[in-house]
Design a protein around this motif. Structure first.
Motif, short mmCIF file in Angstrom:
data_model
loop_
_atom_site.label_atom_id
_atom_site.label_comp_id
_atom_site.label_asym_id
_atom_site.label_seq_id
_atom_site.Cartn_x
_atom_site.Cartn_y
_atom_site.Cartn_z
N GLU A 317 0.81 -1.22 0.00
CA GLU A 317 0.00 0.00 0.00
C GLU A 317 0.84 1.28 0.00
N LEU A 318 1.89 1.31 0.80
CA LEU A 318 2.64 2.55 0.96
C LEU A 318 3.74 2.72 -0.08
N ALA A 319 4.52 1.68 -0.32
CA ALA A 319 5.65 1.79 -1.25
C ALA A 319 5.23 2.21 -2.66
N PRO A 320 4.10 1.76 -3.19
CA PRO A 320 3.73 2.17 -4.55
C PRO A 320 3.29 3.63 -4.68
N ARG A 321 3.06 4.31 -3.58
CA ARG A 321 2.58 5.69 -3.67
C ARG A 321 3.64 6.61 -4.27
N GLU A 322 3.16 7.63 -4.98
CA GLU A 322 4.05 8.62 -5.56
C GLU A 322 3.91 9.93 -4.80
N PHE A 323 4.99 10.66 -4.69
CA PHE A 323 4.97 11.97 -4.07
C PHE A 323 4.48 13.00 -5.10
N ASP A 324 3.85 14.06 -4.63
CA ASP A 324 3.30 15.07 -5.54
C ASP A 324 4.36 15.63 -6.47
N TYR A 325 5.55 15.86 -5.94
CA TYR A 325 6.57 16.49 -6.77
C TYR A 325 7.04 15.59 -7.91
N GLU A 326 6.77 14.28 -7.82
CA GLU A 326 7.18 13.38 -8.88
C GLU A 326 6.39 13.58 -10.16
N ALA A 327 5.28 14.35 -10.07
CA ALA A 327 4.51 14.69 -11.26
C ALA A 327 5.01 15.97 -11.93
N ASP A 328 5.95 16.65 -11.28
CA ASP A 328 6.52 17.88 -11.86
C ASP A 328 7.42 17.53 -13.04
N PRO A 329 7.57 18.46 -14.00
CA PRO A 329 8.54 18.23 -15.07
C PRO A 329 9.96 18.24 -14.52
N MET A 330 10.84 17.48 -15.13
CA MET A 330 12.23 17.45 -14.68
C MET A 330 12.88 18.78 -15.05
N PRO A 331 13.44 19.49 -14.07
CA PRO A 331 14.04 20.80 -14.37
C PRO A 331 15.33 20.65 -15.17
N THR A 332 15.68 21.72 -15.87
CA THR A 332 16.92 21.74 -16.64
C THR A 332 18.02 22.41 -15.82
N LEU A 333 19.24 22.22 -16.27
CA LEU A 333 20.37 22.85 -15.60
C LEU A 333 20.26 24.37 -15.66
N ASP A 334 19.80 24.91 -16.80
CA ASP A 334 19.65 26.37 -16.91
C ASP A 334 18.63 26.90 -15.91
N GLU A 335 17.57 26.14 -15.67
CA GLU A 335 16.57 26.57 -14.69
C GLU A 335 17.17 26.63 -13.29
N PHE A 336 17.95 25.64 -12.95
CA PHE A 336 18.61 25.68 -11.65
C PHE A 336 19.58 26.86 -11.55
N ARG A 337 20.36 27.06 -12.60
CA ARG A 337 21.36 28.12 -12.57
C ARG A 337 20.71 29.50 -12.45
N ALA A 338 19.49 29.64 -12.92
CA ALA A 338 18.79 30.92 -12.79
C ALA A 338 18.45 31.23 -11.34
N TYR A 339 18.24 30.19 -10.55
CA TYR A 339 17.88 30.38 -9.14
C TYR A 339 19.09 30.60 -8.23
N VAL A 340 20.20 29.98 -8.57
CA VAL A 340 21.31 29.89 -7.63
C VAL A 340 21.83 31.25 -7.14
N PRO A 341 22.09 32.25 -8.00
CA PRO A 341 22.64 33.52 -7.48
C PRO A 341 21.73 34.19 -6.47
N LEU A 342 20.43 34.22 -6.75
CA LEU A 342 19.50 34.85 -5.81
C LEU A 342 19.36 34.03 -4.53
N ALA A 343 19.35 32.71 -4.67
CA ALA A 343 19.26 31.87 -3.49
C ALA A 343 20.50 32.02 -2.61
N TYR A 344 21.65 32.11 -3.24
CA TYR A 344 22.89 32.27 -2.47
C TYR A 344 22.90 33.62 -1.75
N GLU A 345 22.42 34.65 -2.42
CA GLU A 345 22.36 35.97 -1.79
C GLU A 345 21.44 35.94 -0.57
#
Length: 467
Positions: A317-345
């Motif tokens: 019952e429990l192991a087959p369940r999926e987490f909500d975020y697993e339905a999100d699209p897989m992010p790209t490296l460019d998308e991550f890099r756009a966040y990093v400078p502001l997140a670091y600040e």
């Protein structure tokens, strides 16, 4: 007074005048889907729409669970501690409830002869500054323990019996508040207290082998049990109910259940009965059963769970369940890099405010075999495709996160919290040296950027490139 055990820290206190539902995590899915109940509850949140009040001790989702509250009658007042920060009040009000903030250590009338008194967990003197959240964010010296607690405890009395609910309040941080309660109320008829570890450790430590995880699991269980004995010794209750922090991991994390410091309830019962005076009676109840605090009568005897049936439930019952975020699209490296400078600040601002610094490097794998290197001393960030932990002589902490959840963490608290992802075991953590730097994780909690800021920055960069 009658106390019904529901799940984890959720209990229903009925005095005859007033019904108070405490910390109603009533359905599966806390901590981004990873925390579930066993056995599966045979009640629904709507079944408790008759209660007069809901008491929420603190903001953690196994206590303040929005998905459970969303299914309940918003006419029920929600009692919370009057924290200096308004995060919990605002979250309760966002769900449509009235949040009733109760002042520290102020006995409040609820109805008939029933009163409630809510106290901050911290061992400081909150009357001096009104800072019930805790004055210090991390350990600055080996002999100075700061507090990052967001917990509260409650005393409910009806003129005849007194119940103390310490939920997640840790001993000895909560000791001064407990001593105040004991001095003011004297005899305690029922004590509800934590006894297990609601944390990522050791199951989410990825550089421990099987034997190390089992050894650390058993050590933490013993440590938590022994700390819980202090509550019993201090309050000297007629009855005590070890509870809270009880959960089962679901989804892709279900295989980690054997390592959580969350022992079978019958094992905990045996420990406490063997290590407490006969004058204090241990009460374990199955979900939906109650104890009459006046007479000690139980609605049904405690029946331990069948380990084989529990394992089947986890696997089927429990192991087959999926987490909500697993339905999100897989992010790209460019998308991550756009966040990093502001997140670091943002993270740097937090680090400067609390005065924290360490030579330890935080390593966060992104996508496409690229790993983010974060300094915790103000010297910036970098990326590498050739990660070798031997290169970090001053220490490192590596955090493996599903990229889809990681994107939510980068987006900020409106999408996901680092602390909740960690408690939910979604972050695989390895480190060298094997020490827990509390300030590091507290600082990392600010490593996020508002999505609108990222979009504005990306738009500005695109315009600059076209010029």
């Amino acid at each position: 007074m009658r106390v019904t055990y529901l799940e984890s820290a959720a209990v229903l206190v009925e005095t005859g005048d007033v019904d108070v539902l405490c910390d109603p995590w009533l359905i599966d899915g806390a901590y981004y889907g990873s925390w579930a109940h066993y056995p599966e509850p045979d009640f629904e949140p709507e079944d408790f729409d008759h209660v007069d009040y809901i008491y929420v001790s603190h903001v953690h989702p196994d206590h303040f669970h929005p998905e459970s509250l969303e299914r309940m009658d918003t006419d029920i007042p929600v009692l919370i501690h009057d924290y200096r920060w308004d995060y919990l009040r605002e979250a309760v009000e966002d769900l449509g409830f009235e949040a009733v903030e109760l002042s520290h250590d102020e006995r409040t009338h609820l109805g008939g002869d029933t009163h409630i008194n809510v106290l901050a967990a911290d061992g400081c003197d909150p009357e001096r500054c009104g800072n019930f959240f805790g004055c210090t964010w991390y350990d600055t010296e080996a002999d100075q323990t700061g507090s990052t607690q967001v917990d509260s405890m409650a005393v409910i009395d009806d003129g005849e019996e007194t119940l103390v609910n310490t939920n997640d309040c840790p001993y000895p941080i909560a000791e001064p508040s407990c001593e105040k309660i004991k001095a003011d109320y004297g005899e305690v008829d029922m004590l509800c207290h934590q006894y297990s570890a609601a944390q990522f450790y050791p199951q989410a430590v990825t550089n421990y082998d099987h034997e190390e995880k089992i050894a650390e699991r058993d050590r933490v269980i013993q440590e938590k049990h022994e700390l819980a004995l202090n509550f019993i010794d201090l309050f000297e209750p007629t009855y005590y109910m070890p509870f809270a922090g009880e959960y089962v991991l679901a989804g892709d994390l279900a295989h980690l259940n054997e390592y959580t410091a969350n022992p079978p309830r019958e094992d905990a019962k045996a420990f406490f009965e063997a290590n407490t005076d006969d004058a204090h009676e241990c009460v374990f109840l199955n979900s939906g059963e109650y104890v009459d605090v006046t007479t000690g009568e139980r609605s049904a005897p405690f029946e331990p769970a069948d380990p084989a049936a529990k394992q089947r439930y986890i696997e089927e019952e429990l192991a087959p369940r999926e987490f909500d975020y697993e339905a999100d699209p897989m992010p790209t490296l460019d998308e991550f890099r756009a966040y990093v400078p502001l997140a670091y600040e943002n993270m740097e601002g937090k680090r400067a405010r609390i005065g924290y610094e360490t030579d330890t490097t935080v390593l966060i794998p992104l996508v496409d075999d690229v790993c983010l290197e974060l300094s915790m001393d103000g010297s910036g960030f970098d990326y590498t495709r050739t990660l070798d932990t031997d290169d970090y002589d001053d220490g490192w902490v590596k955090m493996d996160v599903d990229p889809r959840l990681l994107m939510r963490l980068f987006e900020g608290p409106h999408s996901a919290y680092w602390a909740d992802a960690k408690i939910g075991s979604h972050i695989g953590i390895s480190k060298d040296p094997d020490i827990y730097e509390r300030g590091l994780y507290n600082t990392l909690g600010a490593f996020h950027a508002d999505g609108a800021d990222v979009q504005a920055t990306a738009s500005h960069d695109a315009t600059a490139e076209s010029d």
